[in-house]
Write an enzyme that holds these catalytic residues in place. Structure first.
Site, PDB file in Angstrom:
ATOM      1  CB  ALA A   1      12.174 -19.196  11.676  1.00 23.70           C
TER       2      ALA A   1
ATOM      3  CE  LYS B   1      19.506  -4.237   9.935  1.00 25.22           C
ATOM      4  NZ  LYS B   1      20.094  -3.427  11.039  1.00 25.22           N
TER       5      LYS B   1
ATOM      6  CG  HIS C   1      -2.057  -0.960   1.120  1.00 25.24           C
ATOM      7  ND1 HIS C   1      -3.151  -0.744   0.319  1.00 25.24           N
ATOM      8  CD2 HIS C   1      -2.254  -2.164   1.708  1.00 25.24           C
ATOM      9  CE1 HIS C   1      -3.981  -1.757   0.421  1.00 25.24           C
ATOM     10  NE2 HIS C   1      -3.455  -2.648   1.254  1.00 25.24           N
TER      11      HIS C   1
END
Length: 238
Positions: free
Chosen positions: A209, A229, A162
């Site tokens: 995860a 990262k 959005h």
């Protein structure tokens, strides 16, 4: 000589809408007829009868009961594909397509869908890739997942975002981006990973995860965190 094209155009649209209606009615009736039949007998019937509505379906395809399909004439399924219970495949939009290559496994509860858009949307899943349970892969941007990828459960791959730059307008009214997402061959995405619009994950990368991938990841990287990262490269970590 004046030619009134509006009437011709209106007739064309009406005929097109009628064809669309009957196509969807046929699709719905067939899925209701055989979509619920359990286990191997149901899968064999679906592989046979779904050929009349799916754009292409390969050999030895296993489709469990409870799979929902919308826009079957825009779905391509390769050979030896496994689609387990409660999967939803949606490709209703014009010029859209979902392409599932050979030996892909789509586990229970996965949602693969083309979000409504005026543009094209192509979602492609490369051969021998596994999409884990209750994951979501959604356009309207193009999504390409490469070969031999491991996508764990509850992963979200969303090729839209959005726009919210103008605080004086509702976010709803500001539109969305649809840059697309590419996940190259031999990647492993851990449980609960989210991949956002505009991202490319390089070949052979591992995403830990719960990570949220907001920027491109170079090939053979190991990335973790929110936002994700790179902490190491495969083969170089201690």
């Amino acid at each position: 000589m004046n030619i009134n094209t509006s009437g011709v155009k209106q007739q064309f649209l009406t005929e097109r809408q009628e064809r669309f209606f009957w196509l969807r009615a046929k699709e719905t009736a067939i899925i209701l007829l055989v979509g619920w039949i359990p286990k191997l007998p149901g899968s064999l019937l679906r592989q046979l009868i779904y050929r009349t509505i799916i754009k292409h379906i390969g050999k030895a395809v296993y489709i469990e009961s409870g799979v929902e399909i919308a826009g079957a004439n825009r779905i391509v399924i390769g050979n030896q594909v496994k689609i387990l219970r409660d999967v939803r495949l949606t490709a209703r939009e014009k010029n859209s397509q979902i392409c599932i290559r050979d030996r892909v496994c789509i586990e229970r509860g996965v949602n693969i869908s083309v979000v409504p858009t005026e543009g094209n949307c192509q979602i492609e899943i490369g051969e021998r890739t596994v999409i884990g349970a209750y994951s979501c892969v959604a356009g309207p941007g193009n999504i390409k997942i490469g070969k031999y990828c491991l996508i764990a459960s509850h992963v979200g791959i969303y090729a839209n975002n959005h726009i919210f730059a103008d605080p004086a307008r509702y976010i709803w009214d500001q539109g969305v981006t649809r840059q697309g997402i590419t996940i190259e061959d031999d990647c492993w995405l851990g449980n609960g990973v989210t991949v956002l619009d505009g991202v490319t994950i390089g070949r052979g990368s591992v995403i830990g995860a719960g990570a949220v991938v907001t920027k491109n990841i170079p090939p053979y990287s190991i990335a973790v965190g929110v936002p994700a990262k790179v902490i190491a490269r495969r083969g170089e970590q201690k």
